[in-house]
Design an enzyme around this catalytic site. Structure first.
Site, mmCIF file in Angstrom:
data_model
loop_
_atom_site.group_PDB
_atom_site.id
_atom_site.type_symbol
_atom_site.label_atom_id
_atom_site.label_comp_id
_atom_site.label_asym_id
_atom_site.label_seq_id
_atom_site.Cartn_x
_atom_site.Cartn_y
_atom_site.Cartn_z
ATOM 1 N N LEU A 90 0.850 -1.198 0.000
ATOM 2 C CA LEU A 90 0.000 0.000 0.000
ATOM 3 C C LEU A 90 0.887 1.250 0.000
ATOM 4 O O LEU A 90 0.710 2.157 -0.800
ATOM 5 C CB LEU A 90 -0.914 -0.010 1.247
ATOM 6 C CG LEU A 90 -1.806 1.218 1.442
ATOM 7 C CD1 LEU A 90 -2.870 1.312 0.340
ATOM 8 C CD2 LEU A 90 -2.498 1.181 2.816
ATOM 9 N N GLU A 128 1.693 -0.187 9.896
ATOM 10 C CA GLU A 128 0.223 -0.340 9.806
ATOM 11 C C GLU A 128 -0.512 0.848 10.428
ATOM 12 O O GLU A 128 -1.561 0.697 11.042
ATOM 13 C CB GLU A 128 -0.227 -1.675 10.397
ATOM 14 C CG GLU A 128 0.377 -2.837 9.621
ATOM 15 C CD GLU A 128 -0.336 -4.151 9.773
ATOM 16 O OE1 GLU A 128 -1.548 -4.142 10.017
ATOM 17 O OE2 GLU A 128 0.333 -5.188 9.631
HETATM 18 C C1 LIG Z 1 9.522 -2.181 9.062
HETATM 19 C C2 LIG Z 1 8.361 -1.648 8.268
HETATM 20 C C3 LIG Z 1 7.525 -2.540 7.603
HETATM 21 C C4 LIG Z 1 6.458 -2.062 6.829
HETATM 22 N N1 LIG Z 1 5.700 -2.951 6.099
HETATM 23 C C5 LIG Z 1 4.754 -2.470 5.239
HETATM 24 C C6 LIG Z 1 4.056 -3.360 4.353
HETATM 25 O O1 LIG Z 1 4.259 -4.581 4.378
HETATM 26 N N2 LIG Z 1 3.179 -2.827 3.477
HETATM 27 C C7 LIG Z 1 2.915 -1.487 3.414
HETATM 28 O O2 LIG Z 1 2.098 -1.081 2.579
HETATM 29 N N3 LIG Z 1 3.565 -0.614 4.244
HETATM 30 C C8 LIG Z 1 4.487 -1.076 5.133
HETATM 31 N N4 LIG Z 1 5.167 -0.195 5.960
HETATM 32 C C9 LIG Z 1 4.893 1.235 5.858
HETATM 33 C C10 LIG Z 1 4.202 1.825 7.066
HETATM 34 O O3 LIG Z 1 2.857 1.410 7.100
HETATM 35 C C11 LIG Z 1 4.376 3.347 6.990
HETATM 36 O O4 LIG Z 1 5.733 3.607 7.293
HETATM 37 C C12 LIG Z 1 3.479 4.094 7.945
HETATM 38 O O5 LIG Z 1 2.136 3.983 7.541
HETATM 39 C C13 LIG Z 1 3.846 5.580 8.056
HETATM 40 O O6 LIG Z 1 4.007 6.159 6.813
HETATM 41 P P1 LIG Z 1 5.325 7.035 6.487
HETATM 42 O O7 LIG Z 1 6.487 6.231 6.924
HETATM 43 O O8 LIG Z 1 5.268 7.486 5.079
HETATM 44 O O9 LIG Z 1 5.211 8.287 7.452
HETATM 45 P P2 LIG Z 1 4.431 9.657 7.157
HETATM 46 O O10 LIG Z 1 3.038 9.367 6.734
HETATM 47 O O11 LIG Z 1 5.258 10.523 6.285
HETATM 48 O O12 LIG Z 1 4.367 10.288 8.620
HETATM 49 C C14 LIG Z 1 5.461 11.021 9.189
HETATM 50 C C15 LIG Z 1 5.002 11.536 10.551
HETATM 51 O O13 LIG Z 1 3.889 12.447 10.359
HETATM 52 C C16 LIG Z 1 2.787 12.016 11.143
HETATM 53 N N5 LIG Z 1 1.536 12.335 10.443
HETATM 54 C C17 LIG Z 1 1.214 12.071 9.148
HETATM 55 N N6 LIG Z 1 -0.035 12.491 8.882
HETATM 56 C C18 LIG Z 1 -0.527 13.016 10.044
HETATM 57 C C19 LIG Z 1 -1.760 13.613 10.425
HETATM 58 N N7 LIG Z 1 -2.778 13.725 9.568
HETATM 59 N N8 LIG Z 1 -1.899 14.026 11.696
HETATM 60 C C20 LIG Z 1 -0.898 13.884 12.601
HETATM 61 N N9 LIG Z 1 0.305 13.348 12.295
HETATM 62 C C21 LIG Z 1 0.482 12.911 11.032
HETATM 63 C C22 LIG Z 1 2.980 10.506 11.296
HETATM 64 O O14 LIG Z 1 2.260 10.015 12.409
HETATM 65 C C23 LIG Z 1 4.499 10.424 11.471
HETATM 66 O O15 LIG Z 1 4.832 10.719 12.798
HETATM 67 C C24 LIG Z 1 6.204 -0.671 6.769
HETATM 68 C C25 LIG Z 1 7.024 0.224 7.472
HETATM 69 C C26 LIG Z 1 8.096 -0.253 8.211
HETATM 70 C C27 LIG Z 1 8.985 0.736 8.932
#
Ligand SMILES: Cc1cc2nc3c(=O)[nH]c(=O)nc-3n(C[C@H](O)[C@H](O)[C@H](O)COP(=O)(O)OP(=O)(O)OC[C@H]3O[C@@H](n4cnc5c(N)ncnc54)[C@H](O)[C@@H]3O)c2cc1C
Length: 380
Positions: free
Chosen positions: A125, A363
């Site tokens: 995703l 997630e």
């Molecule tokens: C080890 C690992 C395994 C993973 N496995 C999968 C997988 O199998 N499949 C998959 O699809 N994804 C996977 N992910 C992705 C994971 O779901 C995302 O990293 C997560 O959803 C956060 O997205 P981002 O890293 O882009 O952070 P961002 O969305 O850029 O967020 C950065 C910061 O801003 C904050 N933030 C963002 N929007 C808001 C808001 N509206 N209000 C307040 N705060 C906000 C967040 O909470 C965070 O603190 C994985 C990630 C990791 C690290």
């Protein structure tokens, strides 16, 4: 709510505990240091029925419920968070998506292979520029005749390179519109689909996290899951179940860290007595035990609702949010109780500390869980 563990849950817990002790524990630090994804262990987990926990027996799975699933993830994570994370992603995300939204043909084809771990599953995703804001995805699938052509990159995907089959959610409608995403099943080896950069992570280092790259990847319409435009809604439903597994993962890590800290506090002497005698240490242990119990009750409540097929978006988010924050706090306090020794790789708490942090991010971050909880609460 009835959370009393059944004989079946106890048996499942014992099997998972035995498996973790025999097949995982001896290798934990080696895999962590070398960032090895131990494929063979997942094959063994498949033989032990832990890679298709929720898959009905008719499709080759173990046909168990969420209490047993939560128990398995916890027991594995108590020993190694990385293996727990990979088992959770395989079961809840890829397998869970196909189980819930696949056609009969797709279920018959993939579920037996996923349940036996002949195939390792991935679920895509997230993208480089859309994590929390997943609805804004850029990876597109365009219909050409009866085929779909996918272009774009998914990032942070558990088993992005080693996954044999992936569920990928792509944009199929105009950017910024509702219902503009669709889910597809893609197999490794399909021309135009490849694994990309593997991430070098703080924790969860034995769980592979990598990009999935789509370059004119052509799929037949039979690879589509559900209606065109339903992909995002499907993904949110899959994540409701997935978040219970991340709560279980968090609980396992918290319990592993607590067990180690409790034992150490009784054994380590300073000022002529066990450090557990000092209130500064024993109060930490009291907080850990209380918070772990509260996290477990939230997790079991969400699992119970999921078993009963009740709507549990809010409860799954609460369990995931609270349990993951408890895991981070417990692991932090465990390192503190170990003092300098906790800061070394000779004791297990530094790894729990590193692994735990993923639980507040994957997630859906803690901030996103609070958005979900508030939105559900405000609906009432
Ligand atoms: C080890 C690992 C395994 C993973 N496995 C999968 C997988 O199998 N499949 C998959 O699809 N994804 C996977 N992910 C992705 C994971 O779901 C995302 O990293 C997560 O959803 C956060 O997205 P981002 O890293 O882009 O952070 P961002 O969305 O850029 O967020 C950065 C910061 O801003 C904050 N933030 C963002 N929007 C808001 C808001 N509206 N209000 C307040 N705060 C906000 C967040 O909470 C965070 O603190 C994985 C990630 C990791 C690290």
């Amino acid at each position: 709510m009835e959370f009393q563990t059944s004989e079946l849950t106890e048996q499942v817990a014992q099997s998972a505990r035995d498996f973790a002790r025999q097949h995982i524990k001896p290798h934990v630090m080696l895999w962590d240091e070398s960032q090895t994804f131990p494929l063979q262990v997942f094959k063994e987990l498949g033989k032990a029925g832990m890679m298709g926990v929720l898959v009905p027996e008719a499709y080759g799975g173990s046909g168990l419920g969420y209490f047993e699933y939560v128990t398995i993830i916890q027991e594995i994570a108590r020993v190694c968070g990385s293996i727990g994370l990979s088992v959770a992603a395989h079961n809840s995300l890829c397998t869970g998506h196909i189980m819930t939204f696949g056609t009969e043909e797709q279920k018959k084809k993939y579920l037996p292979l996923l349940a036996s771990a002949e195939m390792i599953g991935a679920w895509g995703l997230t993208e480089p520029n859309t994590g929390s804001d997943a609805g804004n995805m850029k990876c597109v699938a365009v219909q050409e005749g009866s085929d779909w052509v996918i272009n774009g990159t998914k990032s942070w995907i558990t088993h992005g390179i080693s996954g044999d089959v992936a569920v990928v959610i792509c944009r199929t409608g105009a950017a910024g519109t509702r219902d503009n995403a669709t889910a597809f099943i893609v197999e490794r080896g399909t021309p135009g689909f490849s694994g990309g950069k593997k991430e070098n992570k703080l924790g969860m280092r034995a769980s592979e996290t990598a990009e999935m790259i789509f370059d004119n990847c052509r799929l037949p319409d039979s690879a589509r899951m559900g209606a065109v435009g339903d992909g995002f809604k499907q993904a949110m439903k899959v994540l409701d179940g997935g978040r219970i597994s991340i709560a279980a993962l968090s609980l396992g890590i918290a319990k592993g860290a607590y067990d180690a800290a409790l034992q150490y506090a009784k054994e380590r002497h300073q000022f002529g007595q066990p450090i557990a005698n000092f209130q500064g240490i024993s109060f930490k242990l009291a907080d850990m035990a209380t918070e772990i119990m509260a996290a477990e009750l939230l997790t079991m409540q969400a699992a119970d609702m999921k078993n009963k097929k009740m709507s549990m978006t809010k409860e799954a988010a609460m369990a995931k949010y609270y349990a993951s924050e408890v895991a981070v706090k417990t692991a932090n306090d465990a390192v503190q109780i170990f003092g300098g020794y906790g800061y070394t790789k000779d004791f297990p708490v530094e790894k729990f500390y590193r692994d735990a942090k993923l639980c507040t991010i994957g997630e859906g971050t803690s901030e996103i869980q609070k958005i979900v909880i508030a939105r559900e609460a405000l609906k009432a």
